[in-house]
Design a protein around this motif. Structure first.
Motif, PDB file in Angstrom:
ATOM      1  N   THR A 190     -12.921 -13.960   4.324  1.00  0.00           N
ATOM      2  CA  THR A 190     -12.251 -14.124   5.616  1.00  0.00           C
ATOM      3  C   THR A 190     -10.956 -13.331   5.707  1.00  0.00           C
ATOM      4  O   THR A 190     -10.688 -12.670   6.718  1.00  0.00           O
ATOM      5  N   LEU A 191     -10.144 -13.365   4.656  1.00  0.00           N
ATOM      6  CA  LEU A 191      -8.784 -12.849   4.770  1.00  0.00           C
ATOM      7  C   LEU A 191      -8.502 -11.604   3.949  1.00  0.00           C
ATOM      8  O   LEU A 191      -7.436 -10.999   4.111  1.00  0.00           O
ATOM      9  N   PHE A 192      -9.411 -11.190   3.069  1.00  0.00           N
ATOM     10  CA  PHE A 192      -9.182  -9.901   2.416  1.00  0.00           C
ATOM     11  C   PHE A 192      -9.145  -8.762   3.432  1.00  0.00           C
ATOM     12  O   PHE A 192      -8.377  -7.807   3.254  1.00  0.00           O
ATOM     13  N   PRO A 193      -9.967  -8.807   4.506  1.00  0.00           N
ATOM     14  CA  PRO A 193      -9.803  -7.764   5.539  1.00  0.00           C
ATOM     15  C   PRO A 193      -8.381  -7.718   6.107  1.00  0.00           C
ATOM     16  O   PRO A 193      -7.830  -6.635   6.312  1.00  0.00           O
ATOM     17  N   VAL A 194      -7.784  -8.869   6.359  1.00  0.00           N
ATOM     18  CA  VAL A 194      -6.402  -8.900   6.854  1.00  0.00           C
ATOM     19  C   VAL A 194      -5.458  -8.354   5.792  1.00  0.00           C
ATOM     20  O   VAL A 194      -4.537  -7.578   6.083  1.00  0.00           O
ATOM     21  N   TYR A 195      -5.683  -8.751   4.531  1.00  0.00           N
ATOM     22  CA  TYR A 195      -4.851  -8.290   3.410  1.00  0.00           C
ATOM     23  C   TYR A 195      -4.948  -6.777   3.253  1.00  0.00           C
ATOM     24  O   TYR A 195      -3.938  -6.084   3.123  1.00  0.00           O
ATOM     25  N   GLY A 196      -6.180  -6.268   3.271  1.00  0.00           N
ATOM     26  CA  GLY A 196      -6.366  -4.840   3.079  1.00  0.00           C
ATOM     27  C   GLY A 196      -5.815  -4.018   4.226  1.00  0.00           C
ATOM     28  O   GLY A 196      -5.135  -3.002   4.016  1.00  0.00           O
ATOM     29  N   LEU A 197      -6.083  -4.444   5.471  1.00  0.00           N
ATOM     30  CA  LEU A 197      -5.558  -3.725   6.632  1.00  0.00           C
ATOM     31  C   LEU A 197      -4.029  -3.736   6.630  1.00  0.00           C
ATOM     32  O   LEU A 197      -3.390  -2.743   7.006  1.00  0.00           O
ATOM     33  N   GLY A 198      -3.450  -4.846   6.184  1.00  0.00           N
ATOM     34  CA  GLY A 198      -1.994  -4.937   6.121  1.00  0.00           C
ATOM     35  C   GLY A 198      -1.388  -3.993   5.110  1.00  0.00           C
ATOM     36  O   GLY A 198      -0.219  -3.606   5.224  1.00  0.00           O
ATOM     37  N   HIS A 199      -2.165  -3.613   4.096  1.00  0.00           N
ATOM     38  CA  HIS A 199      -1.702  -2.661   3.080  1.00  0.00           C
ATOM     39  C   HIS A 199      -2.107  -1.233   3.412  1.00  0.00           C
ATOM     40  O   HIS A 199      -1.993  -0.347   2.565  1.00  0.00           O
ATOM     41  N   GLY A 200      -2.626  -1.013   4.614  1.00  0.00           N
ATOM     42  CA  GLY A 200      -2.920   0.338   5.045  1.00  0.00           C
ATOM     43  C   GLY A 200      -4.329   0.819   4.789  1.00  0.00           C
ATOM     44  O   GLY A 200      -4.631   1.993   5.030  1.00  0.00           O
ATOM     45  N   LEU A 201      -5.235  -0.061   4.327  1.00  0.00           N
ATOM     46  CA  LEU A 201      -6.615   0.344   4.123  1.00  0.00           C
ATOM     47  C   LEU A 201      -7.346   0.410   5.463  1.00  0.00           C
ATOM     48  O   LEU A 201      -6.997  -0.296   6.407  1.00  0.00           O
ATOM     49  N   THR A 202      -8.354   1.260   5.540  1.00  0.00           N
ATOM     50  CA  THR A 202      -9.194   1.316   6.730  1.00  0.00           C
ATOM     51  C   THR A 202     -10.230   0.196   6.677  1.00  0.00           C
ATOM     52  O   THR A 202     -10.471  -0.404   5.623  1.00  0.00           O
ATOM     53  N   ALA A 203     -10.884  -0.075   7.812  1.00  0.00           N
ATOM     54  CA  ALA A 203     -11.929  -1.092   7.839  1.00  0.00           C
ATOM     55  C   ALA A 203     -13.064  -0.725   6.893  1.00  0.00           C
ATOM     56  O   ALA A 203     -13.626  -1.596   6.207  1.00  0.00           O
ATOM     57  N   GLY A 204     -13.418   0.558   6.827  1.00  0.00           N
ATOM     58  CA  GLY A 204     -14.469   0.991   5.910  1.00  0.00           C
ATOM     59  C   GLY A 204     -14.083   0.782   4.462  1.00  0.00           C
ATOM     60  O   GLY A 204     -14.910   0.375   3.642  1.00  0.00           O
ATOM     61  N   ALA A 255      -5.315 -20.183   2.582  1.00  0.00           N
ATOM     62  CA  ALA A 255      -4.957 -18.783   2.338  1.00  0.00           C
ATOM     63  C   ALA A 255      -4.282 -18.178   3.562  1.00  0.00           C
ATOM     64  O   ALA A 255      -3.300 -17.430   3.444  1.00  0.00           O
ATOM     65  N   GLY A 256      -4.800 -18.472   4.757  1.00  0.00           N
ATOM     66  CA  GLY A 256      -4.168 -17.978   5.966  1.00  0.00           C
ATOM     67  C   GLY A 256      -2.749 -18.512   6.115  1.00  0.00           C
ATOM     68  O   GLY A 256      -1.825 -17.760   6.465  1.00  0.00           O
ATOM     69  N   SER A 257      -2.546 -19.787   5.827  1.00  0.00           N
ATOM     70  CA  SER A 257      -1.206 -20.364   5.895  1.00  0.00           C
ATOM     71  C   SER A 257      -0.291 -19.757   4.847  1.00  0.00           C
ATOM     72  O   SER A 257       0.894 -19.494   5.119  1.00  0.00           O
ATOM     73  N   ALA A 258      -0.821 -19.521   3.637  1.00  0.00           N
ATOM     74  CA  ALA A 258      -0.018 -18.906   2.579  1.00  0.00           C
ATOM     75  C   ALA A 258       0.428 -17.503   2.969  1.00  0.00           C
ATOM     76  O   ALA A 258       1.563 -17.088   2.690  1.00  0.00           O
ATOM     77  N   MET A 259      -0.462 -16.755   3.643  1.00  0.00           N
ATOM     78  CA  MET A 259      -0.100 -15.411   4.085  1.00  0.00           C
ATOM     79  C   MET A 259       0.940 -15.454   5.196  1.00  0.00           C
ATOM     80  O   MET A 259       1.816 -14.581   5.269  1.00  0.00           O
ATOM     81  N   ASP A 260       0.858 -16.438   6.061  1.00  0.00           N
ATOM     82  CA  ASP A 260       1.865 -16.574   7.113  1.00  0.00           C
ATOM     83  C   ASP A 260       3.221 -16.959   6.528  1.00  0.00           C
ATOM     84  O   ASP A 260       4.267 -16.524   7.019  1.00  0.00           O
TER      85      ASP A 260
END
Length: 397
Positions: A228-242, A352-357
């Motif tokens: 669920t949240l690795f996509p948010v984590y990765g996008l936040g670090h500058g990774l592309t969706a692919g 995990a979502g709350s921890a990231m917030d």
């Protein structure tokens, strides 16, 4: 008691076991694709991380609510009919989610996904244990976990090809579910049947397998928080969706390749020793994630090992459950696993979502490291303080 399949005792019905493995692959695909796909869509819509996690938790809540009911439905209507109806319901729900991309639809639809998935999940887990000859139980349960992981991997991997802004991923899910239902229908007479004369409940079996239930919940928390949240984590670090989808697929590939070896080693070393090793590797991976997120090759290498370690604890739980129980108690144990999968799945994304917030992007690996540290402490305690003989006997069939 669960009736036998048409194959002779001690032999393996390869066709039946293949269909059962296909069922669990559909279960994995349903989660492996929808969690990152819907997270990508909601992220594009500007939905906050906590709400993305809350929406993902609806499927887990569906697992929890339906788990106590599923064995009784299987007894009343037949396991094969339940599995076929579940596959068809999944196809309808995927169509609704794809056509109506709104949280107003997704919240109830993802709740019902949990109901439908449970029909496949509990039936397939019980069937694989009943179909497996004793001499092949560990190997087949390793294959079962491999099929589950394969479904998870197929989800993120398919997003690399289809993208996240078309209906193609949803069409893949619909097609797979319809094929699964057709296969079950074609060989339903070869699958073990549940008998209404058997007795067993989650309330009866849960006190006998508390550690196995904890293992299942922990594996689910990791699994669904990452999807669920690795996509948010990765996008936040500058990774592309692919790049994020590729990373998730690599993480799960480690699980696909190593579940059978993990089962074999657990048989030789013992479950507690293997649990200690797997937890330690998972904690190490969580510590390394912030350090390697921007470097593709080190990230892929870490995720490859991380996936096999984090998911491997579930294979051990399945093996232990199959070794201890059969019949209605095995069904009840599988239902208990479904409840804990739902509990872990609900808590994992939400926490995990709350921890990231609260703590920023690195709240994700911090939470996962903490969860597996708690499990490691329990595993070490069990090695230092052996189970009483009476308790061990009670947990056995």
């Amino acid at each position: 008691m669960i009736g036998a399949a048409t194959a002779a005792p001690g032999t393996l019905d390869r066709l039946a076991i293949s269909v059962v493995l296909g069922m669990v692959a559909v279960f994995g695909l349903a989660q492996g694709l929808t969690y990152p796909l819907l997270a990508f869509i909601l992220e594009r819509q500007g939905v906050p991380a906590w709400l993305i996690g809350a929406n993902a938790a609806m499927m887990a809540i569906g697992l929890i609510v339906s788990a106590p009911l599923t064995p009784q439905l299987a007894l009343r209507f037949g396991a094969a009919r339940l599995a076929i109806a579940s596959a068809l319901l999944l196809a309808v729900l995927f169509a609704l989610i794809g056509l109506f991309q709104s949280l107003l639809v997704w919240f109830p639809a993802r709740l019902l996904l949990g109901f439908a998935i449970n029909g496949l999940y509990i039936s397939s887990e019980t069937w694989v244990n009943q179909l497996a000859p004793d001499r092949m139980r560990g190997r087949l349960l390793g294959l079962y976990s491999t099929a589950l992981a394969g479904g998870f991997a197929l989800g993120p991997a398919s997003l690399v090809l289809t993208g996240t802004d078309t209906l193609a991923p949803f069409l893949i899910c619909i097609t797979v579910c319809l094929v699964c239902g057709g296969l079950i229908l074609s060989i339903h007479h070869r699958l073990p049947q549940f008998s209404a004369g058997d007795t067993g409940s989650i309330r009866q079996v849960a006190p006998l397998i508390p550690f196995l239930l904890v293992i299942t919940g922990t594996a689910a928390a990791f699994d669904q928080a990452i999807l669920t949240l690795f996509p948010v984590y990765g996008l936040g670090h500058g990774l592309t969706a692919g790049a994020v989808s590729t990373a998730l697929a690599i993480l799960i590939v480690g699980n696909i390749l190593f579940q059978v070896p993990i089962g074999i080693i657990a048989d030789r070393w013992g479950a507690e020793r293997m649990m200690t090793l797997l937890c330690a590797l998972t904690i190490l991976g969580a510590a390394l994630l912030p350090l390697v997120i921007a470097a593709p090759l080190p990230l892929w290498a870490m995720l490859f090992v991380w996936g096999s370690a984090a998911y491997g604890i579930y294979t051990i739980a399945l093996m232990e459950l199959g070794r201890r129980f059969s019949g209605a108690m095995l069904i009840a144990g599988n239902a208990g696993f479904a409840v804990m999968w739902g509990v872990g799945g609900a808590l994992g994304p939400a926490l995990a979502g709350s921890a990231m917030d609260l703590f920023g992007l690195n709240g994700l690996p911090l939470l996962l490291a903490g969860v597996y540290t708690l499990l490691l402490v329990v595993a070490l305690y069990r090695q230092l303080v052996p189970q009483r003989p009476a308790a061990r006997s009670a947990a056995s069939d």
